[in-house]
Scaffold this active site. Structure first.
Site, mmCIF file in Angstrom:
data_model
loop_
_atom_site.group_PDB
_atom_site.id
_atom_site.type_symbol
_atom_site.label_atom_id
_atom_site.label_comp_id
_atom_site.label_asym_id
_atom_site.label_seq_id
_atom_site.Cartn_x
_atom_site.Cartn_y
_atom_site.Cartn_z
ATOM 1 N N HIS A 258 55.797 157.234 53.156
ATOM 2 C CA HIS A 258 57.201 157.636 53.060
ATOM 3 C C HIS A 258 57.575 157.976 51.615
ATOM 4 C CE1 HIS A 258 61.513 157.366 54.338
ATOM 5 N NE2 HIS A 258 61.683 157.033 53.061
ATOM 6 N N GLU A 259 57.298 157.063 50.720
ATOM 7 C CA GLU A 259 57.662 157.292 49.316
ATOM 8 C C GLU A 259 56.839 158.437 48.729
ATOM 9 O OE1 GLU A 259 60.341 155.911 48.372
ATOM 10 O OE2 GLU A 259 60.445 154.366 49.934
ATOM 11 N N HIS A 262 58.738 161.517 49.387
ATOM 12 C CA HIS A 262 59.801 161.726 48.383
ATOM 13 C C HIS A 262 59.207 162.251 47.080
ATOM 14 C CE1 HIS A 262 63.356 160.163 50.370
ATOM 15 N NE2 HIS A 262 62.786 159.009 50.665
ATOM 16 N N GLU A 288 65.216 162.989 52.316
ATOM 17 C CA GLU A 288 64.753 162.145 53.418
ATOM 18 C C GLU A 288 63.971 162.969 54.445
ATOM 19 O OE1 GLU A 288 65.355 159.024 52.788
ATOM 20 O OE2 GLU A 288 64.657 158.076 54.638
#
Lengths: 485, 485
Positions: A258-259, A262, A288
């Site tokens: 997830h990160e 980003h 997001e």
């Protein structure tokens, strides 16, 4: 002429932001415990300095005429005008009051959550809501006052947009959820959720995943912090964190993916935009979309599980008796649950809808803070058919309100919605994953979204990429393809 | 009145320094490689901002009258006046030119050292010396022009002070060295210098040493960097680094003790001085007295070796066949050598005297940069009876000149001199070490030196503590006690 002057002068504000970012990263990773007090003072001083430096650009920014500007110039004007507008509308004193209030409120919130005691947090949250309403009034809005706050996180996004999205999305999700629950293709619980791992072994898994995704190791790093986050220091220095809770290994692994999503966004922005006002990701929702595309649409796909299965197997001994399909099921447990951050991709948006409905009413003054727990329970029952036993697993579960982040929650759903749009527009995705061709994935995301930084507002950016803005139907299409096929 | 305003406004400059310190720490420890370019831009921007903020204090500082001020107030006035004087004398453009020149020169110096080629570095060093001479002229001086530069590192310290110290010290050291060399109580070489260690095991040793010394772990941390250093972020956040070269384990251990001494100084300063202009250590020489007192006078003592012997023994298997006295000898090898940073405490100051003589002549314009290698060899022969085979082990060995740190080297000898004064004034030191009572050592150092931050100039501070300033006879006394007893 004005533009060159603006860009030169802007480097001062940019340098201060750069320092603030690194100080924030260090606070969560390596700072000795007692360093906190001085760090708070420095954040306050540097924020004030930054505000000064931005406000010094006002006169030159006002002289810019759209007809003299290219897209980059228009973006610079738009982004700086928004920030100047905020500083003009919201005096320093209100920002300072909010900072003092939220640092105290965050501590009280932690205590209240520990004690399952909403009443303890209530007076702080009441003050925060009052201040947020005041800020909305100062900023001004068309239509609903909540629009003023939504716009801070997602430029141009309104209550009317959100209502349209949720009114379409929720019945569709409900239908999908019911079908999954009445079937046994996806489990409601998996034994691997309770299995403990060795942290050093898990670190190796995460390092191999990062390499597999193609994170550029000379411009990127992974550390440990109590809550995973991404921070951009500069175009060539983007950092993420994860945490190791010791069991349920998918948690730390998906936080890394997830990160990394980003981080990838920031790393794929046109480098010539670095140190300018349009050098960062454009909004919380668009950001997001990148993290959720990588985490859910790629990371939880059957194809991705096959690709990483050897990595998992060679590092985590306890996976010996599980095959790739077992892991796929473990990654895709679906069940109504009380805690947002543990929710699967089908039920997740119900958690957001609930928070959105409460925030909207609070900012409109239609409900009071004291009403939150009962409304919370009512919506949980309506959306997911379950109710929290106490406030800790109800309205006290999230840190956001203690930080006065009203308007932020809806961008999580926008992330899913836009990730769905990316899915729809990339029909060969599964092939690419199978072939471990993440370069092609990156190229696609770069061309559609990342490259432009903040040159275009979110809706303009989406229209350029997809000829429409936030359209939730593709996210539904994605879920149907995956769960009902 | 002015004072309160000054202290409030000073917090802006202080916050910028705070950020610059953390950015510097991160650059050497965790920054992804490609982050360097943007980091350089931020350092330049923040330095300019800091200069602005200091210069904004000028009017108020000039209004301060000594008769209205207590010692703290006088210290604030003194420290800020010095900095304002520098900024008034040395325009921004010269500082910027020096920054550009030194960043380039440092790269060229590395290459020149690698290639043993002084000629490659010569044109850069020539420009640096020109600029340093210009800065000396701009700053102004009484007596020797080098005084202007010495004062930047050691307030009030002059060529006449230095000449007096070296002319006393060198013959004394020569005599001590000759006696040691003609004796076999201290070895000229020890086999442990070549023994390799396991880095993880050595990390454990260093961690135990830090605990033994009583470093406050909630206000302090130890990391790894290519060159060991100490950085103060704030009164409650002081950090050191070490490096692990894989053999000769005393190197990393003594760098940890040395840097801990620097850190201890900052950690023992009166906390009420934090965020003020007098909140840091007062000068390079006084700082070095703390690090050398801990590293050499404590760390290389027979008593300290006995205390840490069990720590070493339990972590480093290869020490099995060595007793405490063997380790003591290994820690105190004495021999004339070519490389300053490898020099023992007897020969070390010859290396400094040589650099001092060269710097003094360069700044006076009595010699040219091209003369350095021959003068270097001449002095090495005269002082230590040896000569470098090439420039890499001669005049290219130190980074300092590429960084334009003219005036810095002599403070290393001042560190030894003041450490000797501390030794002389603490007759129970050996007892305290034996009893592992480092709290008493800290109290002594705090009361004599550390507590006062920069309230008093170095000479005033020394006079308050010892009724005299830099007196080199106690350092000689210390060496005689240790090596000739």
């Amino acid at each position: 002429m004005f533009m060159q002057e603006i860009l030169n002068e802007y480097r001062k504000a940019w340098s201060i932001s750069y320092a603030i970012s690194l100080l924030g990263w260090d606070l969560e990773t390596y700072m000795p415990q007692e360093g906190a007090k001085a760090r708070g003072e420095v954040f306050a001083q540097l924020s004030t300095l930054r505000r000064e430096k931005i406000m010094q650009l006002k006169e030159n920014v006002e002289k810019l005429r759209d007809e003299d500007l290219d897209d980059f110039g228009k973006g610079v004007k738009r982004v700086l005008s928004r920030e100047i507008k905020y500083f003009l509308a919201v005096p320093k004193e209100i920002d300072e009051e909010l900072n003092r209030l939220t640092s105290e409120a965050e501590i009280v919130w932690r205590q209240a959550r520990k004690e399952n005691n909403f009443l303890k947090f209530e007076p702080y949250l009441t003050k925060i809501v009052e201040l947020e309403r005041k800020i909305a009034e100062k900023l001004g809005y068309e239509g609903h006052p909540y629009n003023a706050l939504l716009d801070l996180y997602e430029e141009g996004f309104t209550v009317s947009d959100a209502d349209k999205i949720f009114s379409y999305l929720l019945p569709e999700l409900k239908q999908i959820l019911d079908k999954i629950m009445n079937d046994d293709k996806f489990p409601k619980k998996h034994e691997l959720e309770d299995v403990e791992y060795n942290v050093d072994e898990m670190k190796k898994v995460n390092e191999e995943i990062i390499k597999l995704l193609g994170m550029p190791l000379t411009r990127f790093r992974l550390d440990i912090s109590p809550h995973p986050f991404t921070v951009k220091i500069s175009a060539d220095d983007v950092r993420i964190t994860t945490r190791y809770e010791g069991k349920d290994f998918k948690e730390t692994m998906f936080s890394v993916i997830h990160e990394s999503g980003h981080a990838m966004y920031e790393l794929l922005i046109d480098k010539s935009l670095d140190m300018t006002p349009v050098g960062g990701g454009v909004s919380s929702g668009i950001h997001e979309s990148q993290s959720r595309f990588w985490e859910n649409i790629i990371g939880r796909s059957r194809e991705f599980v096959s690709v990483i299965y050897p990595i998992l197997k060679s590092n985590l001994q306890f996976l010996e008796k599980y095959d790739s399909e077992d892991i796929y099921k473990y990654f895709n447990v679906v069940r109504p649950s009380l805690i947002r951050v543990d929710a699967d991709e089908v039920t997740y948006n119900f958690h957001i809808a609930l928070r959105y409905e409460i925030e909207k009413r609070l900012i409109a003054g239609e409900i009071d803070v004291k009403d939150i727990p009962s409304i919370w329970n009512e919506f949980m029952e309506k959306y997911l058919g379950i109710q929290p036993k106490n406030d800790a697993e109800g309205s006290l579960q999230d840190i956001h309100w203690s930080q006065a982040s009203f308007g932020y929650f809806p961008t999580y759903t926008l992330g899913n919605v836009v990730a769905g749009m990316l899915y729809h527009n990339f029909p060969t995705l599964k092939e690419k994953i199978k072939e471990r061709d993440f370069d092609s994935v990156r190229d696609f995301l770069k061309n559609k979204i990342c490259y432009y930084g903040s040159i275009y507002s979110p809706k303009v950016l989406l229209n350029r990429a997809f000829n429409e803005d936030y359209n939730p139907s593709y996210f539904v299409e994605y879920l149907k393809d995956k769960y009902l096929a």
